[in-house]
Motif scaffolding. Structure first.
Motif, short mmCIF file in Angstrom:
data_model
loop_
_atom_site.label_atom_id
_atom_site.label_comp_id
_atom_site.label_asym_id
_atom_site.label_seq_id
_atom_site.Cartn_x
_atom_site.Cartn_y
_atom_site.Cartn_z
N GLU A 13 0.82 -1.21 0.00
CA GLU A 13 0.00 0.00 0.00
C GLU A 13 0.86 1.27 0.00
O GLU A 13 0.58 2.21 -0.73
CB GLU A 13 -0.93 -0.01 1.21
N ASP A 14 1.90 1.30 0.83
CA ASP A 14 2.70 2.50 1.00
C ASP A 14 4.12 2.41 0.46
O ASP A 14 4.81 3.43 0.41
CB ASP A 14 2.82 2.84 2.50
N HIS A 72 9.54 4.70 -0.25
CA HIS A 72 8.26 5.22 0.21
C HIS A 72 7.50 5.71 -1.02
O HIS A 72 7.96 6.61 -1.73
CB HIS A 72 8.49 6.35 1.22
N TYR A 108 5.70 0.91 8.52
CA TYR A 108 6.39 0.54 7.28
C TYR A 108 7.25 -0.71 7.45
O TYR A 108 7.34 -1.54 6.54
CB TYR A 108 7.24 1.68 6.76
#
Length: 180
Positions: A13-14, A72, A108
């Motif tokens: 997702e990130d 990121h 993360y």
């Protein structure tokens, strides 16, 4: 002549887990030369950081698996590294992670470690792996627990005392029931 190493890309997702780019070295060296690298044998000199950076690429070439750079997604910044390591002196492949300054506490490391562990089990046959964790590294101990790993034993890695945490198996054949 440029030698290329096939490092798969994994997206969450990130995050984007991807291979190495020379532009990643500044973030890698900033981590390696800082006190934050204490749990991975540091802090290191910039030269030792360069050698470790190059070794990360070489690990993929030699073993066919290794650590990914963590990008990121929203900012394009390098947020750390995650993946599988089997260095000289290791008992077996290890799932390791390093999250760089400014990216901690956002989930993360969990997201990246889960994706790397799943990929390694399903594509590299590295399932039920270990993590070597310094007993004073509370953040990594909490992450291992959150990932479902269990403290298996006390041990050493490269002559340094540590805890050995065993991760749950990920890959199952069709005949194996899912874990509850």
């Amino acid at each position: 002549m440029k030698i290329t190493v096939d490092i798969p890309v994994i997206e969450t997702e990130d995050l984007i887990l991807r291979g190495y780019d020379e532009a990643d070295f500044e973030a890698f060296a900033a981590f390696g030369t800082s006190d934050r690298a204490a749990y991975v044998g540091g802090p290191h000199t910039r030269w030792d950081s360069w050698r470790a950076f190059m070794a990360g690429i070489g690990h993929w070439a030699l073993r066919g698996y290794g650590m990914w750079m963590i990008e990121h997604r929203a900012t394009g910044s390098v947020a750390g590294r995650v993946g599988m390591i089997l260095n000289d002196g290791w008992d077996e492949p290890e799932l390791g992670w390093h999250i760089y300054d400014g990216f901690e506490g956002k989930g993360y490391a969990y997201q990246a470690a889960l994706a790397a562990r799943d990929h390694a089990a399903r594509h590299f046959g590295l399932d039920g792996v270990i993590s070597y964790i310094d007993a004073t590294n509370t953040r990594s101990l909490r992450l291992a627990d959150r990932l479902g790993a269990k403290h298996e034993r006390d041990g050493t890695v490269v002559g340094t005392p540590c805890q050995v945490w065993r991760h749950p198996r990920v890959a199952r054949s069709a005949s194996q029931p899912a874990e509850a």
